[in-house]
Design an enzyme around this catalytic site. Structure first.
Site, PDB file in Angstrom:
ATOM      1  N   HIS A 210       0.859  -1.376   0.065  1.00 46.84           N
ATOM      2  CA  HIS A 210       0.012   0.161   0.006  1.00 46.84           C
ATOM      3  C   HIS A 210       0.867   1.107   0.105  1.00 46.84           C
ATOM      4  O   HIS A 210       0.259   2.457   0.046  1.00 46.84           O
ATOM      5  CB  HIS A 210      -0.707  -0.095   1.136  1.00 46.84           C
ATOM      6  CG  HIS A 210      -2.185   0.813   1.093  1.00 46.84           C
ATOM      7  ND1 HIS A 210      -2.227   1.914   1.806  1.00 46.84           N
ATOM      8  CD2 HIS A 210      -3.228   0.714   0.423  1.00 46.84           C
ATOM      9  CE1 HIS A 210      -3.307   2.622   1.476  1.00 46.84           C
ATOM     10  NE2 HIS A 210      -3.936   1.606   0.771  1.00 46.84           N
ATOM     11  N   LYS A 212       3.287   4.406  -1.184  1.00 46.84           N
ATOM     12  CA  LYS A 212       3.314   5.307  -2.181  1.00 46.84           C
ATOM     13  C   LYS A 212       4.386   6.118  -2.203  1.00 46.84           C
ATOM     14  O   LYS A 212       4.354   7.206  -1.310  1.00 46.84           O
ATOM     15  CB  LYS A 212       1.889   6.014  -2.190  1.00 46.84           C
ATOM     16  CG  LYS A 212       0.793   5.040  -2.336  1.00 46.84           C
ATOM     17  CD  LYS A 212      -0.258   5.824  -1.473  1.00 46.84           C
ATOM     18  CE  LYS A 212      -1.254   4.665  -0.862  1.00 46.84           C
ATOM     19  NZ  LYS A 212      -1.935   3.808  -1.968  1.00 46.84           N
ATOM     20  N   ASP A 217      16.712   9.921  -8.489  1.00 44.05           N
ATOM     21  CA  ASP A 217      18.210  10.267  -8.593  1.00 44.05           C
ATOM     22  C   ASP A 217      18.940  10.092  -7.222  1.00 44.05           C
ATOM     23  O   ASP A 217      19.853  10.408  -6.981  1.00 44.05           O
ATOM     24  CB  ASP A 217      18.434  11.698  -8.981  1.00 44.05           C
ATOM     25  CG  ASP A 217      18.348  11.786 -10.728  1.00 44.05           C
ATOM     26  OD1 ASP A 217      18.269  10.862 -11.124  1.00 44.05           O
ATOM     27  OD2 ASP A 217      18.280  12.879 -11.131  1.00 44.05           O
ATOM     28  N   HIS A 424      -8.410  11.197   0.832  1.00 48.35           N
ATOM     29  CA  HIS A 424      -7.593  10.320   0.912  1.00 48.35           C
ATOM     30  C   HIS A 424      -6.189  10.465   1.743  1.00 48.35           C
ATOM     31  O   HIS A 424      -5.664   9.523   1.942  1.00 48.35           O
ATOM     32  CB  HIS A 424      -7.171   9.785  -0.597  1.00 48.35           C
ATOM     33  CG  HIS A 424      -6.522   8.469  -0.637  1.00 48.35           C
ATOM     34  ND1 HIS A 424      -5.565   8.231  -1.316  1.00 48.35           N
ATOM     35  CD2 HIS A 424      -7.219   7.299  -0.499  1.00 48.35           C
ATOM     36  CE1 HIS A 424      -5.332   7.012  -1.585  1.00 48.35           C
ATOM     37  NE2 HIS A 424      -6.311   6.402  -0.932  1.00 48.35           N
TER      38      HIS A 424
HETATM   39  C1  LIG Z   1      -8.778   2.659   3.113  1.00 45.48           C
HETATM   40  O1  LIG Z   1      -9.879   1.910   3.386  1.00 45.48           O
HETATM   41  C2  LIG Z   1     -10.764   1.701   2.235  1.00 45.48           C
HETATM   42  C3  LIG Z   1     -11.868   0.950   2.689  1.00 45.48           C
HETATM   43  O2  LIG Z   1     -11.476  -0.249   3.492  1.00 45.48           O
HETATM   44  C4  LIG Z   1      -9.962   0.959   1.070  1.00 45.48           C
HETATM   45  O3  LIG Z   1     -10.856   0.716   0.215  1.00 45.48           O
HETATM   46  C5  LIG Z   1      -8.998   1.938   0.776  1.00 45.48           C
HETATM   47  O4  LIG Z   1      -8.377   1.389  -0.035  1.00 45.48           O
HETATM   48  C6  LIG Z   1      -8.110   2.252   1.984  1.00 45.48           C
HETATM   49  N1  LIG Z   1      -6.986   2.955   1.592  1.00 45.48           N
HETATM   50  C7  LIG Z   1      -6.494   3.547   1.280  1.00 45.48           C
HETATM   51  C8  LIG Z   1      -6.773   3.703  -0.285  1.00 45.48           C
HETATM   52  O5  LIG Z   1      -5.904   4.256   2.017  1.00 45.48           O
HETATM   53  C1  LIG Z   2      -7.877   7.074  -6.306  1.00 43.96           C
HETATM   54  C2  LIG Z   2      -7.930   6.433  -5.160  1.00 43.96           C
HETATM   55  O1  LIG Z   2      -7.164   6.221  -4.320  1.00 43.96           O
HETATM   56  N1  LIG Z   2      -9.170   6.111  -4.892  1.00 43.96           N
HETATM   57  C3  LIG Z   2      -9.484   5.215  -3.683  1.00 43.96           C
HETATM   58  C4  LIG Z   2     -10.729   5.759  -2.969  1.00 43.96           C
HETATM   59  O2  LIG Z   2     -11.073   5.304  -1.960  1.00 43.96           O
HETATM   60  C5  LIG Z   2     -11.628   4.171  -2.461  1.00 43.96           C
HETATM   61  C6  LIG Z   2     -12.143   3.144  -1.311  1.00 43.96           C
HETATM   62  O3  LIG Z   2     -13.216   4.103  -0.823  1.00 43.96           O
HETATM   63  C7  LIG Z   2     -10.585   3.100  -2.998  1.00 43.96           C
HETATM   64  O4  LIG Z   2     -10.981   2.010  -3.377  1.00 43.96           O
HETATM   65  C8  LIG Z   2      -9.927   3.991  -4.207  1.00 43.96           C
HETATM   66  O5  LIG Z   2      -8.783   3.151  -4.584  1.00 43.96           O
END
Ligand SMILES: *[C@@H]1O[C@H](CO)[C@@H](O)[C@H](O)[C@H]1NC(C)=O
Ligand SMILES: CC(=O)N[C@H]1CO[C@H](CO)[C@@H](O)[C@@H]1O
Ligand SMILES: *[C@@H]1O[C@H](CO)[C@@H](O)[C@H](O)[C@H]1NC(C)=O
Ligand SMILES: *[C@@H]1O[C@H](CO)[C@@H](O)[C@H](O)[C@H]1NC(C)=O
Ligand SMILES: *[C@@H]1O[C@H](CO)[C@@H](O)[C@H](O)[C@H]1NC(C)=O
Ligand SMILES: *[C@@H]1O[C@H](CO)[C@@H](O)[C@H](O)[C@H]1NC(C)=O
Ligand SMILES: *[C@@H]1O[C@H](CO)[C@@H](O)[C@H](O)[C@H]1NC(C)=O
Ligand SMILES: *[C@@H]1O[C@H](CO)[C@@H](O)[C@H](O)[C@H]1NC(C)=O
Ligand SMILES: *[C@@H]1O[C@H](CO)[C@@H](O)[C@H](O)[C@H]1NC(C)=O
Ligand SMILES: *[C@@H]1O[C@H](CO)[C@@H](O)[C@H](O)[C@H]1NC(C)=O
Length: 503
Positions: A210, A212, A217, A424
């Site tokens: 997860h 990012k 360089d 996010h």
């Molecule tokens: C945060 O939680 C949601 C729901 O579980 C998930 O879809 C999402 O990918 C998670 N995270 C991010 C992108 O931080």
């Molecule tokens: C662009 C992005 O990261 N979108 C995320 C937003 O949140 C949903 C879950 O609620 C994710 O599935 C997406 O990937």
């Protein structure tokens, strides 16, 4: 710190007797001597959740199951070797994405636009770009959307292709399995010479990759909430940090990148002991420190899950808990989701580790706490009872304040774009430190999911002309969002559009 040294090298002695004696001595040291010598706030890199659940702040527990030191310990000599490199300027800049059409969000304060910083970083690249990203989806057609807001993502993909044409190497670690089934970004880039590895985190830890971040360089770093997704540039609210001209931190984060890279090789398994060259001595105990533009900065990276933390690497959870524990004047946090439970392991398990730390800070130390949580069309409304429970602790007579607001980004005329229009960001700020991370605040993100965080503390070295620190800037951004009409109190949630509030 003689006993610490003994602890670091037990693997050299294969004789069980020696091991147990060492262990006993170390336990005696940890329990009786160390608390007397060291400040009482050191229990950060807690190994087992039981410790967190039942004795969150009490005991010193710095052993892994293998009896190894957890690596937070340092030897002075090592630290000197990796002192802030003299050529490093290490400039820290906050970057963010604001979804299109938020007319009531004040223009200032603001962080630098993420897309601009990303483009500039790629333009400046001369040698190598390393990218760790959960998934890739830079074009609108990936999800069958034809919308002008996908253009910045498409331009980013083109820029990455020109990078390869300029002989800049591009190395990518991404999660397997991926969310973006239709995306051809990685095939396109591989066709142009990019090296790509898909890290089978599901197989390895029952989690995902997860993280990012970028390393450019071996001297510039980006880290934040944004995926390599066009929606992260125009439709999702994201926050990150760019560290320029900082080879010491870039090399340190590269070690985490390498933990992913090696696990992407066919048949790879997680090593029981990571080789020495993956260890770090830049961590909670000993952050890097430097001075630039009249600003003293200390910084380190954290990582999760624990099995991807070689010796010396502070765990993400430990970093977050230490931030909460250190807070005195305020603690503001913005996270996408807040669940004091597990989210992916069934049956769900109660996991009040962060929750307890917040309550403890509010109740015992009267730290005013504000949480800004997101809600979108795809949110899970079962998180609201937990948030109401936290807020219920608020008691002006006892000087206890936990405020919760829900950030709702109006969908407006963007309903054609799935999984967007949410906040996010994942960060927290206190008067002392800024934390920018990639994890939702629920158990899995700290136990199975590969994530990273960066913890920064700046203070002005010139009290006559104090410049704003990273903490000041992050607090400004938080307050901007908190006071905006998009931040809704829990009481006003029922009836809100664009948020699944029914519990
Ligand atoms: C945060 O939680 C949601 C729901 O579980 C998930 O879809 C999402 O990918 C998670 N995270 C991010 C992108 O931080
Ligand atoms: C662009 C992005 O990261 N979108 C995320 C937003 O949140 C949903 C879950 O609620 C994710 O599935 C997406 O990937
Ligand atoms: C994949 O593309 C097809 C066709 O464009 C589209 O219908 C489908 O929804 C896409 N799948 C995903 C997961 O976006
Ligand atoms: C996308 O939309 C624009 C106008 O909004 C149109 O001109 C273009 O043909 C569309 N592209 C595709 C692939 O449908
Ligand atoms: C890239 O490297 C190749 C092989 O080393 C060389 O032939 C080519 O001229 C280089 N291109 C640029 C733009 O430097
Ligand atoms: C990084 O260092 C270079 C060379 O010293 C300098 O030109 C550039 O402005 C620095 N970047 C930042 C963002 O400070
Ligand atoms: C550690 O050394 C091994 C063997 O030389 C090498 O393959 C690996 O990439 C190195 N890892 C790091 C993080 O430097
Ligand atoms: C509440 O606690 C804070 C933080 O310790 C302190 O600064 C403030 O003076 C207290 N207020 C009252 C009314 O006790
Ligand atoms: C969407 O709404 C915004 C303002 O709410 C407006 O500026 C924009 O033109 C609209 N776009 C379309 C395609 O209708
Ligand atoms: C932050 O940095 C200052 C000066 O560099 C230092 O005195 C202070 O202890 C640091 N605070 C924390 C919480 O690390």
């Amino acid at each position: 710190m003689k006993a610490d040294k003994t602890m670091q090298k037990p693997s050299k002695f294969q004789i069980i007797g020696v091991l147990s004696v060492t262990w006993l001595l170390a336990v005696v040291f940890m329990y009786f001597l160390r608390p007397a010598i060291l400040p009482p706030v050191l229990n950060l890199e807690v190994e087992k959740e039981e410790d967190l659940l039942y004795r969150p702040w009490g005991n010193e527990k710095t052993f892994t199951e293998e009896g190894q030191s957890n690596g937070g310990e340092l030897e002075e000599k090592e630290v000197e070797e990796e002192a802030w490199s003299s050529v490093d300027a290490c400039k820290f800049v906050l970057v963010e994405s604001i979804p299109e059409d938020l007319p009531y969000l004040p223009a200032r304060p603001a962080a630098q636009p993420l897309i601009q910083s990303w483009m500039e970083l790629l333009d400046s690249a001369q040698d190598s770009v390393h990218v760790a990203s959960f998934y890739w989806s830079l074009t609108g057609s990936d999800i069958g959307v034809n919308d002008s807001s996908s253009q910045p993502g498409e331009e980013l993909l083109e820029k990455l292709e020109t990078l390869l044409a300029r002989n800049v190497s591009l190395t990518i670690a991404t999660s397997d399995p991926t969310l973006a089934l239709n995306s051809t970004d990685l095939e396109v880039l591989m066709g142009k010479g990019a090296q790509v590895r898909k890290i089978p985190m599901k197989h390895l830890t029952q989690g995902v990759l997860h993280s990012k971040f970028w390393i450019v360089d071996m001297k510039h770093v980006y880290l934040g909430s944004a995926n390599m997704d066009w929606r992260s540039l125009t439709q999702v609210k994201e926050l990150g940090i760019v560290i320029y001209n900082c080879s010491s931190l870039a090399h340190d984060l590269e070690k985490t990148f390498q933990t992913y890279w090696i696990l992407g090789a066919p048949g790879a398994t997680i090593p029981k002991h990571w080789p020495q060259n993956y260890s770090t001595n830049i961590n909670w105990h000993q952050p890097l420190q430097g001075t630039l533009d009249g600003m003293v900065t200390t910084a380190y990276f954290s990582a999760s899950p624990p099995v991807l933390c070689p010796k010396g690497r502070t765990r993400d959870l430990g970093a977050l808990l230490s931030l909460i524990r250190d807070a005195k004047d305020f603690l503001y946090a913005s996270v996408m989701e807040y669940f004091p439970t597990s989210r992916f392991q069934h049956p769900f398990k109660y996991w009040p580790v962060i929750d307890n730390a917040l309550r403890e800070a509010a109740f015992n130390r009267h730290v005013p706490i504000r949480l800004l949580i997101s809600c979108g069309k795809n949110s899970d409304p079962s998180m609201f009872p937990y948030l109401r429970s936290l807020q219920a602790l608020t008691n002006p007579q006892a000087n206890v304040t936990i405020d919760v607001k829900i950030f709702i980004i109006p969908v407006g005329n963007h309903s054609n774009i799935p999984f967007s229009r949410v906040n996010h960001s994942k960060y927290a700020v206190t008067e002392k430190k800024a934390y920018v991370g990639t994890s939702n605040w629920s158990e899995d993100y700290f136990t199975n999911t590969a994530g990273v965080g960066v913890i920064v503390n700046q203070s002005s070295s010139d009290p006559q002309h104090p410049a704003p620190t990273i903490q000041d800037n992050l607090r400004g951004i938080f307050e901007r969002d908190w006071q905006s009409p998009y931040a809704i109190s829990l009481e006003k949630l029922p009836g809100q559009q664009d948020c699944v509030w029914h519990a």
